[in-house]
Scaffold this active site. Sequence first.
Site, mmCIF file in Angstrom:
data_model
loop_
_atom_site.group_PDB
_atom_site.id
_atom_site.type_symbol
_atom_site.label_atom_id
_atom_site.label_comp_id
_atom_site.label_asym_id
_atom_site.label_seq_id
_atom_site.Cartn_x
_atom_site.Cartn_y
_atom_site.Cartn_z
ATOM 1 N N ALA A 1 77.277 37.484 50.571
ATOM 2 C CA ALA A 1 77.765 37.379 51.979
ATOM 3 C C ALA A 1 77.516 35.987 52.719
ATOM 4 O O ALA A 1 78.378 35.720 53.201
ATOM 5 C CB ALA A 1 77.142 38.385 52.729
ATOM 6 N N GLY B 1 70.960 40.416 46.525
ATOM 7 C CA GLY B 1 72.299 40.046 45.960
ATOM 8 C C GLY B 1 73.334 40.095 46.902
ATOM 9 O O GLY B 1 74.164 38.972 46.880
ATOM 10 N N CYS B 2 73.466 41.157 47.573
ATOM 11 C CA CYS B 2 74.569 41.036 48.527
ATOM 12 C C CYS B 2 74.368 40.305 49.768
ATOM 13 O O CYS B 2 75.601 39.747 50.298
ATOM 14 C CB CYS B 2 74.787 42.678 49.041
ATOM 15 S SG CYS B 2 74.922 43.669 47.416
ATOM 16 N N THR B 3 73.124 39.976 50.031
ATOM 17 C CA THR B 3 72.974 39.053 51.146
ATOM 18 C C THR B 3 73.119 37.523 50.856
ATOM 19 O O THR B 3 73.950 36.808 51.382
ATOM 20 C CB THR B 3 71.553 39.064 51.575
ATOM 21 O OG1 THR B 3 71.291 40.289 52.168
ATOM 22 C CG2 THR B 3 71.152 38.014 52.694
#
Length: 157
Positions: free
Chosen positions: A51, A46-48
């Site tokens: 970002a 999710g963070c990738t």
Amino acid sequence: MAARLEPGRKAPDFTLPDAQGRPLSLADYRGRRVVVYFYPKASTPGCTTQACDFRDSLERFAADGFAVVGISPDGPEALARFVDAEALTFPLLSDADHRVAEAYGAWGEKKNYGKTYEGLVRSTVVVGPEGDVELAQYNVRATGHVAKLRRDLGLDA
């Protein structure tokens, strides 16, 4: 849970190390609008996604007068690996003791698979040129957040 920020309030100042360990401060952006987004952990799916969405929209944000800064509890080494792996072109900052996340209301109770724990709440705060909160969003979704943020800011129809 820490108190959440509201539009019109002063954004808490901070100075945190970036992926190379160099200090970066909110004050460095005075006179500009800045999107400060909090994410739980570098290099996770999710963070990738989030970002990379910011990376891919960075030129449009810059053209609209915004800088983008990401903050997580990861150390600078993990941030450096994330920056390199995803060719990220905006600063990522290390908030290892989560003091800044707490000050921004982005640290608190979370639930996952029936367990309750303290952690980083995926959040975005837009800070205006004079350091005032223009927009604060909490519990945002990683996928589609950048497009929604741009719509909420009136940048895209």
